[in-house]
Design a protein around this motif. Structure first.
Motif, PDB file in Angstrom:
ATOM      1  N   ALA A  43      18.042   4.697 168.782  1.00 18.42           N
ATOM      2  CA  ALA A  43      17.112   5.485 169.216  1.00 18.42           C
ATOM      3  C   ALA A  43      15.718   4.962 169.176  1.00 18.42           C
ATOM      4  CB  ALA A  43      17.372   6.925 169.545  1.00 18.42           C
ATOM      5  N   TRP A  44      15.549   4.557 167.913  1.00 22.15           N
ATOM      6  CA  TRP A  44      14.085   4.345 167.538  1.00 22.15           C
ATOM      7  C   TRP A  44      13.999   2.536 168.011  1.00 22.15           C
ATOM      8  CZ3 TRP A  44      13.175   0.119 164.496  1.00 22.15           C
ATOM      9  CH2 TRP A  44      11.758  -0.241 164.008  1.00 22.15           C
ATOM     10  N   GLY A  45      15.075   2.106 167.813  1.00 17.92           N
ATOM     11  CA  GLY A  45      14.694   0.471 168.421  1.00 17.92           C
ATOM     12  C   GLY A  45      14.645   0.393 169.948  1.00 17.92           C
ATOM     13  N   ILE A  46      15.266   1.194 170.520  1.00 19.09           N
ATOM     14  CA  ILE A  46      15.235   1.332 172.077  1.00 19.09           C
ATOM     15  C   ILE A  46      13.859   1.753 172.416  1.00 19.09           C
ATOM     16  CG2 ILE A  46      15.981   2.315 174.365  1.00 19.09           C
ATOM     17  CD1 ILE A  46      17.773   0.085 173.486  1.00 19.09           C
ATOM     18  N   GLY A  47      13.309   2.903 171.905  1.00 19.35           N
ATOM     19  CA  GLY A  47      11.967   3.439 171.945  1.00 19.35           C
ATOM     20  C   GLY A  47      10.903   2.301 171.710  1.00 19.35           C
ATOM     21  N   VAL A  48      10.867   1.732 170.700  1.00 21.82           N
ATOM     22  CA  VAL A  48       9.857   0.684 170.404  1.00 21.82           C
ATOM     23  C   VAL A  48       9.954  -0.205 171.416  1.00 21.82           C
ATOM     24  CG1 VAL A  48       9.053  -1.005 168.600  1.00 21.82           C
ATOM     25  CG2 VAL A  48       9.745   1.339 167.891  1.00 21.82           C
ATOM     26  N   ILE A 234      16.315 -12.884 170.335  1.00 20.92           N
ATOM     27  CA  ILE A 234      14.727 -12.674 170.772  1.00 20.92           C
ATOM     28  C   ILE A 234      13.887 -12.552 169.757  1.00 20.92           C
ATOM     29  CG2 ILE A 234      13.316 -11.072 172.159  1.00 20.92           C
ATOM     30  CD1 ILE A 234      15.921 -10.440 173.703  1.00 20.92           C
ATOM     31  N   GLY A 235      14.325 -11.739 168.566  1.00 19.29           N
ATOM     32  CA  GLY A 235      13.423 -11.457 167.403  1.00 19.29           C
ATOM     33  C   GLY A 235      13.026 -13.014 166.780  1.00 19.29           C
ATOM     34  N   ASN A 236      14.124 -13.900 166.752  1.00 21.19           N
ATOM     35  CA  ASN A 236      13.965 -15.037 166.127  1.00 21.19           C
ATOM     36  C   ASN A 236      13.016 -15.951 166.711  1.00 21.19           C
ATOM     37  OD1 ASN A 236      16.023 -14.411 163.966  1.00 21.19           O
ATOM     38  ND2 ASN A 236      17.693 -14.991 164.962  1.00 21.19           N
ATOM     39  N   VAL A 237      13.212 -15.942 168.008  1.00 23.18           N
ATOM     40  CA  VAL A 237      12.454 -16.847 168.834  1.00 23.18           C
ATOM     41  C   VAL A 237      11.040 -16.481 168.968  1.00 23.18           C
ATOM     42  CG1 VAL A 237      11.997 -17.934 171.339  1.00 23.18           C
ATOM     43  CG2 VAL A 237      14.115 -17.674 170.302  1.00 23.18           C
ATOM     44  N   LEU A 238      10.940 -15.059 168.874  1.00 21.55           N
ATOM     45  CA  LEU A 238       9.720 -14.751 168.946  1.00 21.55           C
ATOM     46  C   LEU A 238       8.667 -14.941 167.678  1.00 21.55           C
ATOM     47  CD1 LEU A 238       8.496 -10.880 170.222  1.00 21.55           C
ATOM     48  CD2 LEU A 238       7.546 -11.750 167.952  1.00 21.55           C
ATOM     49  N   LEU A 239       9.614 -14.748 166.502  1.00 19.26           N
ATOM     50  CA  LEU A 239       8.841 -15.088 165.213  1.00 19.26           C
ATOM     51  C   LEU A 239       8.354 -16.654 165.290  1.00 19.26           C
ATOM     52  CD1 LEU A 239      11.227 -13.031 162.788  1.00 19.26           C
ATOM     53  CD2 LEU A 239       8.545 -12.967 163.106  1.00 19.26           C
ATOM     54  N   THR A 276      -5.987  -8.685 161.420  1.00 18.35           N
ATOM     55  CA  THR A 276      -4.588  -9.272 161.326  1.00 18.35           C
ATOM     56  C   THR A 276      -3.384  -8.394 161.036  1.00 18.35           C
ATOM     57  OG1 THR A 276      -5.184  -9.556 159.146  1.00 18.35           O
ATOM     58  CG2 THR A 276      -5.193 -11.457 160.554  1.00 18.35           C
ATOM     59  N   LEU A 277      -3.885  -7.249 160.800  1.00 12.67           N
ATOM     60  CA  LEU A 277      -2.782  -5.972 160.469  1.00 12.67           C
ATOM     61  C   LEU A 277      -1.954  -5.720 161.677  1.00 12.67           C
ATOM     62  CD1 LEU A 277      -1.628  -3.826 158.636  1.00 12.67           C
ATOM     63  CD2 LEU A 277      -3.386  -2.572 159.110  1.00 12.67           C
ATOM     64  N   PHE A 278      -2.821  -5.338 162.819  1.00 15.05           N
ATOM     65  CA  PHE A 278      -2.324  -4.907 163.952  1.00 15.05           C
ATOM     66  C   PHE A 278      -1.503  -5.708 164.902  1.00 15.05           C
ATOM     67  CE2 PHE A 278      -6.099  -1.781 163.578  1.00 15.05           C
ATOM     68  CZ  PHE A 278      -5.385  -0.783 163.151  1.00 15.05           C
ATOM     69  N   PRO A 279      -1.880  -7.019 165.159  1.00 16.43           N
ATOM     70  CA  PRO A 279      -0.716  -8.008 165.751  1.00 16.43           C
ATOM     71  C   PRO A 279       0.566  -8.032 164.780  1.00 16.43           C
ATOM     72  CG  PRO A 279      -2.872  -9.123 165.042  1.00 16.43           C
ATOM     73  CD  PRO A 279      -3.113  -7.627 164.733  1.00 16.43           C
ATOM     74  N   GLY A 280      -0.038  -8.364 163.475  1.00 12.86           N
ATOM     75  CA  GLY A 280       1.314  -8.309 162.818  1.00 12.86           C
ATOM     76  C   GLY A 280       2.322  -7.457 162.417  1.00 12.86           C
ATOM     77  N   LEU A 281       1.560  -6.219 162.601  1.00 11.27           N
ATOM     78  CA  LEU A 281       2.608  -4.784 162.773  1.00 11.27           C
ATOM     79  C   LEU A 281       3.253  -4.875 164.031  1.00 11.27           C
ATOM     80  CD1 LEU A 281       3.323  -2.114 161.638  1.00 11.27           C
ATOM     81  CD2 LEU A 281       1.138  -1.102 162.607  1.00 11.27           C
ATOM     82  N   VAL A 287      10.501  -7.200 165.932  1.00  6.40           N
ATOM     83  CA  VAL A 287      11.658  -7.735 165.342  1.00  6.40           C
ATOM     84  C   VAL A 287      12.332  -6.775 164.673  1.00  6.40           C
ATOM     85  CG1 VAL A 287      12.115  -9.301 163.755  1.00  6.40           C
ATOM     86  CG2 VAL A 287      10.455 -10.056 164.971  1.00  6.40           C
ATOM     87  N   MET A 288      11.951  -5.685 164.355  1.00  7.49           N
ATOM     88  CA  MET A 288      12.805  -4.737 163.533  1.00  7.49           C
ATOM     89  C   MET A 288      13.643  -3.828 164.513  1.00  7.49           C
ATOM     90  SD  MET A 288      10.642  -3.287 160.033  1.00  7.49           S
ATOM     91  CE  MET A 288       9.256  -2.773 161.033  1.00  7.49           C
TER      92      MET A 288
END
Length: 311
Positions: A43-48, A234-239, A276-281, A287-288
């Motif tokens: 549920a957390w992953g879907i929400g984010v 998707i996460g791998n490509v985004l990174l 840098t903190l906020f875009p990195g977050l 990805v998480m």
């Protein structure tokens, strides 16, 4: 931000929460859906993911500034978070929240489209190798081994060195074409198992050709690892896109992507860490969330879990 943008952001949060609830209610009708939401982070992953997708789609409404606009290069340079600039400004006095929101459009699009290219090619190669076996399997899998042995970032750097700065569409294509090797091995392993089942033998006995058997009978029953691989890809490509943009060879400034937003603020990490903190977050959260959804999908579609619950 203006009151309108704050209100739109609150609506976005509400829509993300509503999306999770709607999916939970809809999936409760199916056993696989119930298993999916029993996973502690599903549920957390879907929400984010829902939140960032809605932000990307509604970026003009949840922000108050153009992401390329320099608000005041003297007075508003590297300002910390405030009511008017909720995540602060960067070294060029551009609103950081606007750049992250509009950057989500590019970063998430590159991740999704690159995944589609990688999953399509990996599925085709893995299905052909697993179904026909013998020399076809040997040739295709040796090619996959070579692809896995080469670091993707190295291959992309060679392509950029040969052809110069790549347009965004070409960059997505190149990233996808260098990301399918692991998927092909997963699909091949599943197809090797599925092709020995009775319904596949019956289709071949009825005169169905290889392509028809693969697309009508084999791949639909080998979909579970493909779906899980798609979520993780998707996460791998985004990174990867973020790394390329950080190095200055991905998305071209001033168009915002999360990678080049981090690159803009990296020299000022000690004096303006929020740049840098906020875009990195944002990258870390997405990805998480994708990994959490991938894990939940794996558990939901695992036939061993289905067999365990049926007994």
């Amino acid at each position: 931000m203006t009151l309108t943008a704050w209100f739109a952001l609150l609506i976005t949060l509400g829509l993300a929460a509503w999306t999770v609830g709607a999916l939970r209610r809809r999936s409760a009708r199916h056993e696989a859906g119930r298993r999916f939401f029993r996973h502690p982070t599903a549920a957390w992953g879907i929400g984010v993911l829902a939140f960032f997708v809605i932000v990307a789609v509604a970026a003009p409404w949840v922000t108050s500034f153009d992401p390329r606009e320099q608000l005041d290069i003297i007075q508003l340079k590297s300002q910390p978070p405030s009511w008017s600039n909720v995540l602060g400004t960067d070294v060029y006095s551009r609103d950081l929240w606007s750049r992250i929101a509009f950057g989500a459009r590019i970063s998430l699009s590159v991740g999704a489209l690159g995944m589609l290219v990688a999953i399509t090619l990996g599925t085709l190669v893995g299905a052909v190798a697993g179904y026909y076996r013998r020399w076809v399997d040997a040739v295709l899998m040796r090619g996959v081994d070579v692809g896995l042995a080469l670091p993707r970032i190295f291959v992309l750097l060679i392509a950029i060195a040969l052809f110069g700065q790549l347009p965004l569409a070409v960059l997505v294509l190149v990233i996808g074409l260098t990301s399918w090797f692991g998927t092909s091995r997963l699909v091949r392993a599943e197809v090797l198992s599925v092709r020995e089942r009775d319904y596949v033998a019956a289709a071949r006995a009825a005169g169905a050709g290889g392509a028809r058997v693969i697309f009508r009978h084999v791949l639909p029953n080998a979909a579970a690892p493909i779906i899980v691989s798609a979520a993780l890809s998707i996460g791998n490509v985004l990174l990867l896109e973020a790394a390329l943009s950080f190095l200055g060879i991905g998305v071209r400034p001033p168009a915002p992507s999360w990678g080049n937003v981090i690159a803009d603020g990296a020299p000022y990490l000690a004096t303006a860490p929020w740049t840098t903190l906020f875009p990195g977050l944002a990258i870390a959260l997405v990805v998480m969330a994708l990994n959490a959804v991938g894990d939940a999908l794996r558990d939901a579609l695992d036939p061993r879990q289905q067999a365990k619950e049926s007994t």
